[in-house]
Design a protein around this motif. Structure first.
Motif, PDB file in Angstrom:
ATOM      1  N   LYS A 162     -22.662 -58.845 -15.248  1.00 54.29           N
ATOM      2  CA  LYS A 162     -21.870 -58.005 -14.344  1.00 54.29           C
ATOM      3  C   LYS A 162     -22.596 -56.689 -14.065  1.00 54.29           C
ATOM      4  O   LYS A 162     -23.206 -56.109 -14.961  1.00 54.29           O
ATOM      5  CB  LYS A 162     -20.503 -57.719 -14.951  1.00 54.29           C
ATOM      6  CG  LYS A 162     -19.615 -58.938 -15.101  1.00 54.29           C
ATOM      7  CD  LYS A 162     -18.256 -58.547 -15.663  1.00 54.29           C
ATOM      8  CE  LYS A 162     -17.349 -59.762 -15.802  1.00 54.29           C
ATOM      9  NZ  LYS A 162     -16.016 -59.384 -16.357  1.00 54.29           N
ATOM     10  N   PRO A 163     -22.521 -56.196 -12.815  1.00 52.79           N
ATOM     11  CA  PRO A 163     -23.131 -54.892 -12.513  1.00 52.79           C
ATOM     12  C   PRO A 163     -22.524 -53.789 -13.371  1.00 52.79           C
ATOM     13  O   PRO A 163     -21.321 -53.782 -13.644  1.00 52.79           O
ATOM     14  CB  PRO A 163     -22.807 -54.679 -11.031  1.00 52.79           C
ATOM     15  CG  PRO A 163     -22.523 -56.050 -10.493  1.00 52.79           C
ATOM     16  CD  PRO A 163     -21.913 -56.818 -11.631  1.00 52.79           C
ATOM     17  N   CYS A 164     -23.348 -52.853 -13.798  1.00 49.58           N
ATOM     18  CA  CYS A 164     -22.855 -51.726 -14.589  1.00 49.58           C
ATOM     19  C   CYS A 164     -22.291 -50.622 -13.703  1.00 49.58           C
ATOM     20  O   CYS A 164     -21.522 -49.775 -14.172  1.00 49.58           O
ATOM     21  CB  CYS A 164     -23.987 -51.160 -15.446  1.00 49.58           C
ATOM     22  SG  CYS A 164     -24.661 -52.347 -16.628  1.00 49.58           S
ATOM     23  N   LEU A 221     -28.669 -49.744 -12.540  1.00 55.64           N
ATOM     24  CA  LEU A 221     -27.297 -49.937 -13.006  1.00 55.64           C
ATOM     25  C   LEU A 221     -26.511 -50.848 -12.068  1.00 55.64           C
ATOM     26  O   LEU A 221     -25.451 -51.351 -12.429  1.00 55.64           O
ATOM     27  CB  LEU A 221     -26.578 -48.588 -13.122  1.00 55.64           C
ATOM     28  CG  LEU A 221     -27.123 -47.611 -14.169  1.00 55.64           C
ATOM     29  CD1 LEU A 221     -26.407 -46.276 -14.045  1.00 55.64           C
ATOM     30  CD2 LEU A 221     -26.953 -48.178 -15.570  1.00 55.64           C
ATOM     31  N   LEU A 222     -27.040 -51.056 -10.856  1.00 53.83           N
ATOM     32  CA  LEU A 222     -26.356 -51.923  -9.897  1.00 53.83           C
ATOM     33  C   LEU A 222     -26.444 -53.393 -10.289  1.00 53.83           C
ATOM     34  O   LEU A 222     -25.731 -54.230  -9.737  1.00 53.83           O
ATOM     35  CB  LEU A 222     -26.943 -51.731  -8.490  1.00 53.83           C
ATOM     36  CG  LEU A 222     -26.776 -50.332  -7.886  1.00 53.83           C
ATOM     37  CD1 LEU A 222     -27.513 -50.231  -6.561  1.00 53.83           C
ATOM     38  CD2 LEU A 222     -25.304 -50.016  -7.696  1.00 53.83           C
ATOM     39  N   LYS A 223     -27.317 -53.718 -11.214  1.00 55.75           N
ATOM     40  CA  LYS A 223     -27.428 -55.085 -11.691  1.00 55.75           C
ATOM     41  C   LYS A 223     -27.018 -55.151 -13.151  1.00 55.75           C
ATOM     42  O   LYS A 223     -26.932 -54.145 -13.840  1.00 55.75           O
ATOM     43  CB  LYS A 223     -28.858 -55.595 -11.515  1.00 55.75           C
ATOM     44  CG  LYS A 223     -29.902 -54.802 -12.293  1.00 55.75           C
ATOM     45  CD  LYS A 223     -31.305 -55.337 -12.013  1.00 55.75           C
ATOM     46  CE  LYS A 223     -32.353 -54.562 -12.816  1.00 55.75           C
ATOM     47  NZ  LYS A 223     -33.721 -55.050 -12.559  1.00 55.75           N
ATOM     48  N   GLY A 224     -26.760 -56.324 -13.618  1.00 55.53           N
ATOM     49  CA  GLY A 224     -26.353 -56.495 -15.003  1.00 55.53           C
ATOM     50  C   GLY A 224     -27.542 -56.460 -15.945  1.00 55.53           C
ATOM     51  O   GLY A 224     -28.702 -56.455 -15.532  1.00 55.53           O
ATOM     52  N   THR A 225     -27.221 -56.417 -17.224  1.00 56.60           N
ATOM     53  CA  THR A 225     -28.262 -56.470 -18.243  1.00 56.60           C
ATOM     54  C   THR A 225     -28.398 -57.907 -18.725  1.00 56.60           C
ATOM     55  O   THR A 225     -27.663 -58.799 -18.299  1.00 56.60           O
ATOM     56  CB  THR A 225     -27.892 -55.569 -19.428  1.00 56.60           C
ATOM     57  OG1 THR A 225     -26.691 -56.077 -20.035  1.00 56.60           O
ATOM     58  CG2 THR A 225     -27.636 -54.152 -18.965  1.00 56.60           C
ATOM     59  N   GLY A 226     -29.339 -58.142 -19.643  1.00 58.09           N
ATOM     60  CA  GLY A 226     -29.512 -59.489 -20.160  1.00 58.09           C
ATOM     61  C   GLY A 226     -28.294 -60.004 -20.893  1.00 58.09           C
ATOM     62  O   GLY A 226     -28.002 -61.195 -20.903  1.00 58.09           O
ATOM     63  N   GLY A 239     -21.074 -46.306 -16.368  1.00 55.81           N
ATOM     64  CA  GLY A 239     -22.049 -47.347 -16.066  1.00 55.81           C
ATOM     65  C   GLY A 239     -23.140 -47.429 -17.116  1.00 55.81           C
ATOM     66  O   GLY A 239     -23.571 -48.519 -17.514  1.00 55.81           O
ATOM     67  N   LEU A 240     -23.582 -46.276 -17.605  1.00 54.43           N
ATOM     68  CA  LEU A 240     -24.592 -46.259 -18.667  1.00 54.43           C
ATOM     69  C   LEU A 240     -24.027 -46.817 -19.963  1.00 54.43           C
ATOM     70  O   LEU A 240     -24.733 -47.497 -20.722  1.00 54.43           O
ATOM     71  CB  LEU A 240     -25.108 -44.834 -18.870  1.00 54.43           C
ATOM     72  CG  LEU A 240     -26.044 -44.315 -17.773  1.00 54.43           C
ATOM     73  CD1 LEU A 240     -26.204 -42.807 -17.857  1.00 54.43           C
ATOM     74  CD2 LEU A 240     -27.409 -45.002 -17.863  1.00 54.43           C
ATOM     75  N   TRP A 297     -23.967 -50.753 -24.084  1.00 51.53           N
ATOM     76  CA  TRP A 297     -23.007 -51.488 -24.928  1.00 51.53           C
ATOM     77  C   TRP A 297     -22.285 -52.526 -24.077  1.00 51.53           C
ATOM     78  O   TRP A 297     -21.088 -52.391 -23.784  1.00 51.53           O
ATOM     79  CB  TRP A 297     -22.002 -50.521 -25.556  1.00 51.53           C
ATOM     80  CG  TRP A 297     -22.607 -49.561 -26.532  1.00 51.53           C
ATOM     81  CD1 TRP A 297     -22.963 -49.821 -27.827  1.00 51.53           C
ATOM     82  CD2 TRP A 297     -22.923 -48.185 -26.309  1.00 51.53           C
ATOM     83  NE1 TRP A 297     -23.482 -48.701 -28.418  1.00 51.53           N
ATOM     84  CE2 TRP A 297     -23.473 -47.677 -27.520  1.00 51.53           C
ATOM     85  CE3 TRP A 297     -22.797 -47.322 -25.220  1.00 51.53           C
ATOM     86  CZ2 TRP A 297     -23.899 -46.356 -27.646  1.00 51.53           C
ATOM     87  CZ3 TRP A 297     -23.218 -46.007 -25.343  1.00 51.53           C
ATOM     88  CH2 TRP A 297     -23.761 -45.537 -26.539  1.00 51.53           C
ATOM     89  N   PRO A 298     -22.981 -53.569 -23.637  1.00 53.46           N
ATOM     90  CA  PRO A 298     -22.388 -54.558 -22.725  1.00 53.46           C
ATOM     91  C   PRO A 298     -21.214 -55.341 -23.335  1.00 53.46           C
ATOM     92  O   PRO A 298     -20.393 -55.875 -22.605  1.00 53.46           O
ATOM     93  CB  PRO A 298     -23.562 -55.495 -22.396  1.00 53.46           C
ATOM     94  CG  PRO A 298     -24.515 -55.322 -23.542  1.00 53.46           C
ATOM     95  CD  PRO A 298     -24.388 -53.891 -23.957  1.00 53.46           C
TER      96      PRO A 298
END
Length: 202
Positions: free
Chosen positions: A110-112, A101-106, A58-59, A64-65
């Motif tokens: 998608k959730p991580c 981590l339950l939410k996505g990044t910019g 998840g990290l 690295w999305p």
């Protein structure tokens, strides 16, 4: 009188036999409890590895999305080991808490992480591991219990760096760090390219 003596002798043998049976049953019960406790610990140990890897992956999705690049930025040729980043990407802020981590990044909606996992050894939250810059690098258990598993060269451990787990005296010393990567096949060194900086859990 002789009959009474025989009856007493028979009763004595019966009593001794009963005591022996009780002792044997006690030993068998103790062994059964030990076997059960060992099996239960192994099961929790396997679950700890699975849950720790969920946080580690998840990290990696957070930092690295768009996918984890190789150090050269190129796909290695067949037979060549793939080398990964030894440090977190510059300029990417880390999550302040694991629940982020339950939410996505910019860069990725998608959730991580699909859900927060508890440490199966303590039934408490995992302890975050932070780098020198304060960003979360990984997680570890807080259990002081000694691990049973000591070898991490089997297929179930393909996504782990064995030096993060082998020879550790307690589960809290097992670290799941997103910049530590599995060794290339045949590499028995303790520190290889792209494994990142070792971080000792608090």
């Amino acid at each position: 009188m002789r009959r009474v003596s025989l009856l007493r002798s028979s009763a004595g043998f019966t009593y001794i036999g009963a005591l022996v049976m009780v002792v044997v049953l006690g030993i068998m019960a103790a062994r059964a409890v030990t076997v059960w406790k060992t099996a239960a610990q192994r099961e929790k140990e396997t679950e700890l590895l699975f849950r720790g890897m969920q946080y580690m992956d998840g990290l990696r999705r957070w930092y690295w999305p768009k996918g984890i690049p190789t150090q050269t930025g190129q796909t290695p040729l067949p037979g060549q080991p793939r080398t990964y980043p030894a440090a977190l990407p510059v300029g990417v802020p880390g999550p302040k808490e694991l629940k982020e981590l339950l939410k996505g990044t910019g860069a990725s909606p998608k959730p991580c992480l699909r859900k927060l996992f508890l440490d199966p050894m303590t039934l408490k939250e995992f302890e975050p591991i932070k780098g020198a810059d304060g960003r979360i690098l990984g997680v570890h258990s807080t259990s002081e219990e000694a691990p049973i598993k000591q070898s991490f060269k089997d297929p179930s451990s393909f996504n782990l760096d064995p030096s993060d787990f082998e020879g550790k005296s307690s589960y809290k010393d097992w670290v799941f760090i997103c910049t530590h990567w599995p060794r290339p096949l045949g590499d028995e060194s303790q520190t290889g390219a792209g494994q990142g900086t070792r971080t000792t859990p608090p």
